[in-house]
Design a protein around this motif. Structure first.
Motif, short mmCIF file in Angstrom:
data_model
loop_
_atom_site.label_atom_id
_atom_site.label_comp_id
_atom_site.label_asym_id
_atom_site.label_seq_id
_atom_site.Cartn_x
_atom_site.Cartn_y
_atom_site.Cartn_z
N GLU A 194 -6.50 -8.22 8.78
CA GLU A 194 -7.40 -7.77 10.31
C GLU A 194 -6.07 -6.12 10.32
N PRO A 195 -6.87 -5.28 11.23
CA PRO A 195 -5.84 -4.17 10.98
C PRO A 195 -4.37 -4.18 12.00
N LEU A 196 -3.88 -4.96 12.36
CA LEU A 196 -3.08 -5.43 12.77
C LEU A 196 -2.87 -6.93 12.77
N LYS A 223 1.36 -0.60 0.03
CA LYS A 223 -0.10 0.37 -0.23
C LYS A 223 1.21 1.48 -0.27
N TYR A 224 0.31 2.28 -0.66
CA TYR A 224 0.78 3.76 -1.52
C TYR A 224 2.02 3.40 -1.57
N ASP A 225 2.76 2.20 -2.22
CA ASP A 225 3.93 2.22 -2.17
C ASP A 225 3.81 1.89 -4.27
N THR A 226 2.93 0.53 -4.65
CA THR A 226 2.60 0.11 -6.14
C THR A 226 1.33 0.68 -5.97
N ALA A 279 2.08 4.28 11.85
CA ALA A 279 0.89 3.68 11.78
C ALA A 279 0.85 3.67 9.54
N ASP A 280 -0.80 2.87 9.59
CA ASP A 280 -1.07 2.35 8.45
C ASP A 280 -0.30 2.51 7.03
N ALA A 281 0.85 1.55 7.38
CA ALA A 281 2.28 1.07 7.19
C ALA A 281 2.46 -1.38 7.14
N SER A 282 3.45 -0.63 6.73
CA SER A 282 3.72 -2.57 6.29
C SER A 282 4.78 -2.32 6.05
N ASN A 284 -0.43 -3.20 9.29
CA ASN A 284 -0.39 -2.61 10.28
C ASN A 284 -1.82 -1.25 9.69
N SER A 285 -2.65 -1.33 9.82
CA SER A 285 -4.16 -0.63 8.90
C SER A 285 -4.48 0.73 10.01
N TYR A 286 -3.78 0.26 11.43
CA TYR A 286 -3.93 1.42 11.70
C TYR A 286 -3.80 3.20 11.90
N ALA A 287 -4.30 3.79 12.78
CA ALA A 287 -3.90 5.25 12.40
C ALA A 287 -3.05 5.24 13.51
N LYS A 288 -2.09 4.73 14.53
CA LYS A 288 -1.13 5.14 15.06
C LYS A 288 0.11 3.70 14.81
N LYS A 289 1.04 4.85 15.71
CA LYS A 289 2.42 3.47 15.38
C LYS A 289 2.05 2.50 16.42
N PHE A 290 2.34 0.94 16.06
CA PHE A 290 3.59 0.01 16.77
C PHE A 290 3.91 0.11 17.20
#
Length: 889
Positions: free
Chosen positions: A654-656, A612-615, A705-708, A671-677
Motif C-alpha cells: 500500500e502506498p501509505l 528501504k535505502y537503509d540496508t 516522503a518515500d520513507a519508513s 510511506n511510498s508517496y513522494a510527499k511527507k505526511f
C-alpha cells in the motif's frame, strides 16, 4: 545477381502488427494463412514445397508466431487437456525431433514493383533453412537463434506481379543439458520443458520495401541538468541503410511530436549501414523546455512522446517511420559494494516487483498481457523482471503505457550461463542476439536495466567484454550490470544486487532476522526471492489436478510443482501442519494455505519497505505468474485467480501502509508517496481469540516522503490466549482511514536454524502455534452491495461487509461469480480481500471486472470466513451468499 544482405536486427519476440514502431511505407506482416507440417509426414523436396501450386491440404493451418506444439494444439489434434494431471507427457512424439515446415504464400501490391524487398525473420527457434519461390536463400548455419532478427534482401528472388511462396524448414533446439546445447529459450527448475522445446517461429515474419535507402531503429536519449528537470537535452540516433549497389546521398529528416524538426545529410557506400546522430549541441532545437517526462506510475505520469524519421534520396522518400519514446533518464549507483539503488530522472526508486514468465508454449495474447500488467499495478508493484524470456512489442508497449519498469537480460542455468563451452558458431549467435536486443529494446521507455548474466557473471570474461562493447556501440541508454547475483565480475565489478534465496517456505520473522547478510534477509537488492509455494484455490486446482489426485503427495500434484529441489511442497506442508494444525481434507488444507501464503509474502515485502535505502534497495518476488498451471512461485495463478499470496503482496505495498515488525514488535509506517505526511494517527488493538480487547494504543505520527518509521512497540500483555490478533489502523489528519492491517500471532515463537541454511531455505527448529484459529467462536456477517459504476467495458461494485457478532471474523474472503452457480469472474480487481473484521466493524470492498469476463451475468457475491456462522449471516437476496471458509469436508 545481388548478394543477400544478411543483417542482424532488432531481436525476437512476438511483434504485433500495430506496435509502437510503425513503418509508413509498405510493410506486410505474414501472420495468418500459414501451413505447418512435419518433414517426416511430408518428405517432398524443399524446392517443390516452396513453389506455387504445391498441395498442402493435409497440412495444419496456423498463425505465426507459433511453436510446433502450439500449432498442433490450435488444430485440436489432441483429445485431452495438456495441462490436466500429467498429460503434458503425452505430447511426446518422435516427429518433434525432426524438421517441420512452415509455408506461406503472398503477393505484393503493384505499387511496390521495383523497390528493394527485405524479409525480416524476428525469431527462429532454433534454426532454419529458408526457401523462396523454389530457391534456398539462407541455410541453417545463418538462420538460428530465437533472440535475433535477421534481415535478408530478397529483391532478386521476389515475384512482383504474381504469387510468392515462402517456406521455412525449422529444426527445434538441441535438448538442453545444463551447460551444453543450443542458445535457445531455456528453463530451469520452475517448469517442465515442452516436448518440442519451443521449436518453431517465435516472432513475426515480415516483408518491408525501401526505395534505395531506409532508416530504422530510432533511439532518443535524454540528459537532464539534475536535479532540475526543466530542460531535456535529447539525442536522436538511427540506423541508415543503402540497399543498392551504388553509393547514395540521402537526407534523414526527423520530428519530435510533429513540432521540433531536424535533418542531416549522409553519404552511404553500396550496401552500407551506418548510425546517424542528432545531438542537442549541434541541433539546439533538441533542448526541450518543460518536457513531458516519463515516470514510473507511482511517481508521476508515464508521458510518451513521438519521434518521426524519414530517408530521402533525390527528394524521393525511401521510407518513413515513427515510434513512441519516453523523455527519462535511468541511472544507478552503489550505496556500498552490497546495495545498488536505481534512480529515474534523478529520483531514487525503491524497486518492488516480480518475475514474469510467458506461456509454456510461447503463445501470446495482447488482451491477457494487459490483464496481467493491470494485476501487477493493482498489487502496487513498480517493476517486472523478465529473466531471458523476451516478450513481444505489445508487452513493452503496455509497460511504457502503464509506467511499469522492466528488468531483463540473459538467462540462467543452461547454455547461456556457460560461455566457456561455446564454440565459434555459438559465440556468434550470442553476440548477434545481444546486438539485436539492444537495437530492439533500447528505445523502450520502461526498460530500467539490462543484465548480461543471471545466476553469475559470464564465466568467460571476454564474452562480457564483447557484450559491453556491443552495448556501448549501440548506445544502450540504461544501467547494465553483469549478474543478478551478489558476485563480483572481473570485468565490471560488484553488481550491488543479490539472489541468495530463499526460494522455499520461511516464516514471516525470517526477513528481519538475517543479521549476517549471508542469506535472503532484508539487505541489498534481491533480484529473485520467495517464501516458496503459492497454493491455488480449489476452483483453480480442479482445472489441472484430477479430483481423485487432490493430494499433496499425488503424482499429478508433484508434477505441477517445480523440479529438482522444488519438486514437492513438503517444507511448506510441514510448516502448515505444525503451525495451523493437521488438515482433515484438501479444502481445509487449501484454506489454511491461503493464510500461510498471505502472511509470508506480506512480511517479505514489508521488511524490504521498512529497510528501504537503509540496508535494502529493491526486491523481486520469484515469480509473478506461472507459464502453466503450477503450485509454486506465483502471485496469481495461471487462471489469473488472486488468492492469499496476491492480497498479502497488495496489502504490504500500500502506498501509505501501517505495519507490525515480527522481530521488534514495533508498529510503524511505510510511506511510498513522494510527499511527507503529518498529522497521522496510528492505532493498535490486541484481541484475544474470543474477541475481547486486551490492549489498545493510539499515537500521533508523521513520516517523511518515500520513507519508513517505527513509532511504538506493543508491550507484553497479560491474559492473552495462545493465538491472538493485532489490528492496526492508520488515519490521516482529516480522520480518513488510510490503512488497516491485521496480524494473527502466537505466544509460541518461531525459531530458525540458521546453521542448517541452504541456498534455498532456512529450516525451523521450532514453529509458532496458530492451531487455536480453528476454534475461533463463530460470528455472523451482513453483506450488502451497490453497483457503483457501469461503463461500456467494465463495472464496479461496492460491497459492504459488517461483522454483526462478538468475535473477530477471521480471513473473510469475497468472490464474484458469474451468477449463483457460476465460475469466478476472472480477472477481477478487489480493493482488498482476505480481510478480518473486529466485532461490529464494517468494511467496504470495491470489485471491478470487465463486462465481457462476466459474460453478461449479474454477479453473485459469495463470502466465506474461517469462523463464519452461515445460518445467522444475511445478504442481499439472490445476489449474495455465504460458505464455510475453513471447510472440514
Amino acid at each position: 545477381m545481388k548478394k543477400l544482405i544478411f543483417t542482424l536486427i532488432l531481436p525476437f519476440t512476438f511483434c504485433q502488427a500495430f506496435s509502437q514502431s510503425r513503418q509508413e511505407n509498405f510493410q506486410l506482416i505474414l501472420k495468418d494463412d500459414w501451413k505447418m507440417q512435419s518433414a517426416v509426414t511430408d518428405a517432398a523436396p524443399a524446392d517443390k514445397i516452396s513453389k506455387e501450386n504445391y498441395d498442402t491440404q493435409s497440412w495444419y493451418k496456423v498463425s505465426v508466431p507459433t511453436t510446433i506444439i502450439a500449432g498442433l494444439l490450435a488444430n485440436k489434434i489432441y483429445d485431452f487437456d495438456p495441462f490436466m494431471g500429467r498429460n503434458l507427457m503425452k505430447l511426446k512424439d518422435a516427429k518433434l525431433d525432426k524438421p517441420w515446415w512452415f509455408r506461406r504464400e503472398f503477393t505484393l501490391p503493384a505499387a511496390e514493383n521495383g523497390k528493394n524487398v527485405i524479409l525480416r525473420l524476428h525469431g527462429i527457434n532454433y534454426k532454419a533453412n529458408v526457401w523462396l519461390n523454389g530457391i534456398k536463400i539462407a541455410d541453417s548455419t545463418r538462420i538460428k537463434g530465437p533472440f535475433r532478427i535477421i534481415q535478408l534482401d530478397v529483391t532478386n528472388h521476389i515475384n512482383y506481379t504474381g504469387n510468392n511462396v515462402l517456406a521455412l524448414e525449422v529444426v527445434r533446439p538441441f535438448t538442453p543439458n545444463k551447460s551444453r546445447g543450443d542458445l535457445a529459450i531455456d528453463y530451469a527448475d520452475w517448469i517442465p520443458y515442452p516436448p518440442d522445446y519451443n521449436g518453431g517461429i517465435v516472432n513475426n515474419i515480415e516483408l518491408k520495401t525501401y526505395d534505395k535507402v531506409g532508416v530504422q531503429y530510432p533511439l532518443v536519449t535524454t540528459k537532464f541538468d539534475l536535479p532540475s528537470l526543466a530542460v531535456a537535452h535529447l539525442t536522436v540516433d538511427a540506423q541508415v541503410t543503402n540497399y543498392t549497389n551504388t553509393a547514395q546521398d540521402a537526407v534523414i529528416k526527423g520530428h519530435i511530436n510533429n513540432d521540433v524538426a531536424f535533418e542531416q545529410k549522409v553519404h552511404l557506400m553500396p550496401k552500407e549501414s551506418k548510425n546517424i546522430t542528432f545531438t542537442s549541441e549541434a541541433f539546439k532545437q533538441l533542448n526541450i523546455q518543460n518536457p513531458r517526462i516519463w515516470w514510473p506510475w507511482q511517481y508521476g505520469k508515464p508521458e510518451l512522446n513521438r519521434v518521426d524519421l524519414s530517408a530521402e534520396v533525390d527528394g524521393k522518400v525511401g521510407n518513413t517511420l515513427w515510434e513512441k519514446f519516453g523523455i527519462k533518464q535511468m541511472d544507478s549507483k552503489l550505496l556500498n559494494n552490497e546495495s545498488r539503488v536505481f534512480m529515474v530522472n534523478g529520483k531514487q526508486i525503491m524497486i518492488r516487483g516480480a518475475a514474469w514468465s510467458p506461456d509454456i508454449f510461447q503463445r501470446r495474447s495482447p488482451e491477457r498481457q494487459e490483464q496481467e500488467v493491470k494485476l501487477v499495478r493493482d498489487m502496487n508493484m513498480n517493476i517486472i523482471r523478465s529473466e531471458g524470456k523476451m516478450e513481444d512489442d505489445n508487452f513493452y508497449d503496455l509497460c511504457d503505457k502503464y509506467g511499469m519498469l522492466v528488468m531483463t537480460g540473459w538467462m540462467c542455468c543452461g547454455v547461456w550461463q556457460h560461455p566457456e563451452h561455446w564454440d565459434a558458431a555459438e559465440r556468434k549467435v550470442a553476440m548477434a542476439s545481444d546486438s539485436s536486443v539492444m537495437y530492439w529494446l533500447r528505445n523502450k521507455a520502461s526498460l530500467l536495466v539490462w543484465l548480461n548474466g543471471s545466476d553469475m557473471p559470464p564465466t568467460d570474461t571476454s564474452v562480457e567484454r564483447d557484450y559491453l562493447k556491443i552495448e556501448k556501440a549501440l548506445k544502450w541508454p540504461n544501467p547494465v550490470i553483469a549478474t543478478a547475483n551478489e558476485g563480483k565480475s572481473k570485468v565490471s565489478g560488484y553488481s550491488g544486487v543479490k539472489m541468495a534465496g530463499p526460494y522455499e517456505w520461511v516464516p514471516p520473522i525470517y526477513w528481519e532476522s538475517d543479521s549476517t547478510h549471508k542469506f535472503g534477509g532484508t539487505w541489498s537488492f534481491a533480484t529473485e526471492i520467495s517464501p516458496g509455494p503459492s497454493i491455488p484455490p480449489y476452483e483453480s486446482l480442479i482445472k489441472f489436478i484430477p479430483k481423485d489426485s487432490l493430494s499433496t503427495s499425488s503424482a499429478a500434484w508433484l508434477y505441477h510443482c517445480g523440479t529438482g529441489s522444488f519438486g514437492t511442497t513438503k517444507v511448506f506442508d510441514k510448516a502448515l501442519t505444525e503451525r495451523y494444525g493437521a488438515s482433515a481434507t484438501i479444502k481445509n488444507y487449501i484454506a489454511k494455505a491461503q493464510a500461510q501464503n498471505y502472511e509470508a509474502h506480506r512480511a517479505m515485502m514489508e521488511a524490504y519497505g521498512l529497510k528501504k535505502y537503509d540496508t535494502a534497495t529493491g526486491v523481486v518476488q520469484w515469480m509473478l505468474s506461472n507459464p502453466w498451471p503450477g503450485i509454486i512461485w506465483h502471485t496469481y495463478d495461471y487462471y489469473l485467480y488472486p488468492a492469499g499470496t496476491y492480497f498479502g503482496m497488495k496489502k504490504s505495498m500500500e502506498p501509505l501502509h501501517v505495519m507490525y515488525s515480527y522481530k521488534t514488535k514495533e508498529v510503524g509506517i511505510i510511506n511510498s508517496y513522494a510527499k511527507k505526511f503529518t498529522g497521522l494517527q496510528v492505532k493498535a488493538t490486541v484481541y484475544n481469540i474470543d474477541g475481547s480487547i486486551k490492549y489498545t494504543k493510539t499515537a500521533p505520527a508523521a513520516v517523511d516522503a518515500d520513507a519508513s518509521k517505527m513509532f511504538f512497540a506493543i508491550p507484553a500483555v497479560t491474559g492473552l490466549s495462545p493465538t491472538y490478533f493485532v489490528r492496526l489502523q492508520l488515519t490521516d489528519n482529516a480522520g480518513n482511514v488510510q490503512s488497516i492491517n491485521w496480524y494473527w500471532l502466537s505466544q509460541k515463537a518461531e525459531v530458525l536454524n540458521w546453521k542448517k541454511s541452504t541456498w534455498f531455505t532456512t529450516p525451523e527448529s521450532a514453529y509458532t502455534d496458530y492451531t487455536a484459529l480453528q476454534q475461533i467462536p463463530k460470528t455472523a456477517l451482513k453483506l450488502s452491495h451497490i453497483q457503483g459504476s457501469a461503463g461500456s467495458d467494465s463495472t464496479t461494485h461496492e460491497v459492504t461487509i459488517t461483522n454483526t457478532g462478538k468475535s473477530v471474523a477471521f480471513f473473510v474472503h469475497l468472490r464474484a461469480l458469474k451468477g449463483k452457480e457460476g465460475d469466478d469472474i476472472l480477472p477481477v480487481i478487489f480493493s482488498d480481500n482476505y480481510i478480518s473484521l473486529a466485532p461490529g466493524e464494517t468494511r467496504i470492498i470495491k470489485c471491478t471486472y470487465s463486462n465481457k469476463d462476466a459474460m453478461n451475468n449479474t454477479p453473485y457475491f459469495l463470502t466465506s470466513a474461517w469462523n463464519l456462522d452461515t445460518e445467522k449471516s444475511t445478504g442481499d437476496g439472490d445476489q449474495s451468499g455465504f460458505e464455510d471458509g475453513l471447510p472440514v469436508d
